[in-house]
Motif scaffolding. Structure first.
Motif, PDB file in Angstrom:
ATOM      1  N   ALA A 150      -4.435  -4.317   5.680  1.00 28.02           N
ATOM      2  CA  ALA A 150      -5.878  -4.756   5.202  1.00 28.02           C
ATOM      3  C   ALA A 150      -6.853  -4.359   6.271  1.00 28.02           C
ATOM      4  O   ALA A 150      -8.017  -4.185   6.034  1.00 28.02           O
ATOM      5  N   ALA A 151      -6.508  -4.469   7.803  1.00 25.32           N
ATOM      6  CA  ALA A 151      -7.266  -4.508   8.592  1.00 25.32           C
ATOM      7  C   ALA A 151      -7.993  -2.970   8.502  1.00 25.32           C
ATOM      8  O   ALA A 151      -9.269  -2.885   9.196  1.00 25.32           O
ATOM      9  N   SER A 152      -7.427  -1.918   8.456  1.00 29.79           N
ATOM     10  CA  SER A 152      -7.869  -0.640   8.225  1.00 29.79           C
ATOM     11  C   SER A 152      -9.012  -0.547   7.045  1.00 29.79           C
ATOM     12  O   SER A 152      -9.893   0.112   7.155  1.00 29.79           O
ATOM     13  N   VAL A 153      -8.604  -0.939   5.841  1.00 27.25           N
ATOM     14  CA  VAL A 153      -9.517  -1.093   4.817  1.00 27.25           C
ATOM     15  C   VAL A 153     -10.925  -1.854   5.123  1.00 27.25           C
ATOM     16  O   VAL A 153     -11.902  -1.295   5.066  1.00 27.25           O
ATOM     17  N   LEU A 154     -10.622  -3.072   6.011  1.00 30.33           N
ATOM     18  CA  LEU A 154     -11.938  -3.776   6.444  1.00 30.33           C
ATOM     19  C   LEU A 154     -12.713  -2.935   7.408  1.00 30.33           C
ATOM     20  O   LEU A 154     -13.917  -3.019   7.305  1.00 30.33           O
ATOM     21  N   ASN A 203      -1.949   2.925  -5.109  1.00 31.13           N
ATOM     22  CA  ASN A 203      -1.085   3.590  -5.934  1.00 31.13           C
ATOM     23  C   ASN A 203      -0.140   2.728  -6.491  1.00 31.13           C
ATOM     24  O   ASN A 203       0.694   3.010  -7.343  1.00 31.13           O
ATOM     25  N   LYS A 204       0.133   1.472  -5.769  1.00 32.89           N
ATOM     26  CA  LYS A 204       0.756   0.432  -6.277  1.00 32.89           C
ATOM     27  C   LYS A 204       0.330  -0.706  -6.478  1.00 32.89           C
ATOM     28  O   LYS A 204      -0.598  -1.394  -5.883  1.00 32.89           O
ATOM     29  N   ILE A 205       0.521  -1.493  -7.856  1.00 38.00           N
ATOM     30  CA  ILE A 205      -0.293  -2.388  -8.276  1.00 38.00           C
ATOM     31  C   ILE A 205      -0.300  -3.763  -7.218  1.00 38.00           C
ATOM     32  O   ILE A 205      -1.311  -4.322  -7.021  1.00 38.00           O
ATOM     33  N   GLN A 206       0.997  -3.905  -7.012  1.00 33.52           N
ATOM     34  CA  GLN A 206       1.401  -5.194  -6.118  1.00 33.52           C
ATOM     35  C   GLN A 206       0.802  -5.046  -4.966  1.00 33.52           C
ATOM     36  O   GLN A 206      -0.157  -5.966  -4.403  1.00 33.52           O
ATOM     37  N   GLU A 207       0.467  -3.850  -4.175  1.00 33.34           N
ATOM     38  CA  GLU A 207      -0.111  -3.608  -2.923  1.00 33.34           C
ATOM     39  C   GLU A 207      -1.488  -3.977  -3.159  1.00 33.34           C
ATOM     40  O   GLU A 207      -2.329  -4.535  -2.216  1.00 33.34           O
ATOM     41  N   MET A 208      -2.172  -3.337  -4.257  1.00 29.35           N
ATOM     42  CA  MET A 208      -3.689  -3.421  -4.591  1.00 29.35           C
ATOM     43  C   MET A 208      -4.002  -4.985  -4.693  1.00 29.35           C
ATOM     44  O   MET A 208      -4.887  -5.437  -4.179  1.00 29.35           O
ATOM     45  N   VAL A 209      -3.158  -5.833  -5.422  1.00 31.13           N
ATOM     46  CA  VAL A 209      -3.560  -7.245  -5.608  1.00 31.13           C
ATOM     47  C   VAL A 209      -3.436  -7.908  -4.508  1.00 31.13           C
ATOM     48  O   VAL A 209      -4.333  -8.687  -4.293  1.00 31.13           O
ATOM     49  N   GLU A 210      -2.445  -7.780  -3.698  1.00 27.35           N
ATOM     50  CA  GLU A 210      -2.301  -8.299  -2.300  1.00 27.35           C
ATOM     51  C   GLU A 210      -3.728  -8.136  -1.434  1.00 27.35           C
ATOM     52  O   GLU A 210      -4.319  -9.004  -0.789  1.00 27.35           O
TER      53      GLU A 210
END
Ligand SMILES: *Cc1c(COP(=O)(O)O)cnc(C)c1O
Length: 222
Positions: free
Chosen positions: A29-33, A46-53
């Motif tokens: 998440a830090a890289s997304v930020l 590409n994974k729903i679980q990871e996207m939700v988190e």
């Protein structure tokens, strides 16, 4: 090179009508930020679980794109927030997306994934199967989805002309779809091009590129 520099280098060179999706799968998440702070708002997972988190802990004005192959039973976890689902390749999946969208009183934008690569493992509909779906009466019953265009992945090869030919064929098919325009079919987005081939994809008419490693660096898997 930093994430910010990589992003700037790409956004500087792509035309205004092309949307950049930063593919953040497997990245923390830090890289997304970091990308967010550099101005990027559209991210692909590409994974729903990871996207939700990531959705749960990151700023709420991020647009989340599901670019992976879908498992129908997990659509419910992202139905309240997903911005665009790129990898739809069956009527059954569309039905499930419609059902979950209805529960949240919204419409979910989807792209039909078309198989343009020659590899046997890639998902997606053939051109004929996609037309069949777009022509079908049953599609009219899905009031809570919008088919906003097409998505495709070129073959994994160094053969630039092979890649170009595959993108060209997808663009040609995309242009032929305007005749199916209806309340839930509005083809405007052509999602094609990744780190290794987005320049070719743009030359061949892409309106949305999905770029991961050229922004975030190489992944350990996937
Ligand atoms: C991983 C992935 C991308 C991004 O790949 P890169 O080569 O890292 O840019 C794009 N599209 C899909 C469907 C992916 O799974």
């Amino acid at each position: 090179m930093s994430i910010k520099n990589n992003l700037n280098n790409i956004t500087r060179t792509i035309p205004e009508n092309v949307t950049l999706i930063a593919v953040s799968k497997t990245q923390p998440a830090a890289s997304v930020l970091e990308a967010y702070q550099a101005g990027q708002r559209a991210f692909g997972e590409n994974k729903i679980q990871e996207m939700v988190e990531k959705f749960d802990i990151l700023p709420k004005d991020i647009e989340w794109h599901m670019i992976g192959h879908l498992q129908s039973n997990k659509v419910k976890y992202m139905a309240h927030f997903v911005h665009l689902i790129h990898g739809v390749d069956s009527f059954k999946t569309l039905q499930e997306i419609n059902k979950q969208a209805l529960k949240h009183n919204r419409s979910i934008n989807c792209l039909l994934e078309i198989k343009i690569a020659s590899e046997a493992t890639k998902f997606g509909l053939s051109f004929a199967e996609a037309e069949e779906l777009l022509k079908s009466e049953e599609l009219k019953s899905l009031k809570n989805i919008n088919i906003a265009g097409l998505m495709g992945m070129a073959s994994f090869t160094d053969g630039q002309e092979i890649i170009r030919g595959e993108f060209k064929s997808l663009k040609y098919f995309f242009d032929s779809l305007q005749k199916y325009k209806s309340f839930n079919v509005n083809p405007a987005i052509l999602s094609m091009g990744m780190s290794g081939d987005y320049e070719i994809a743009i030359e061949e008419g892409s309106t949305m590129i999905r770029v991961g490693s050229a922004i975030f660096g190489l992944r350990n898997y996937n």
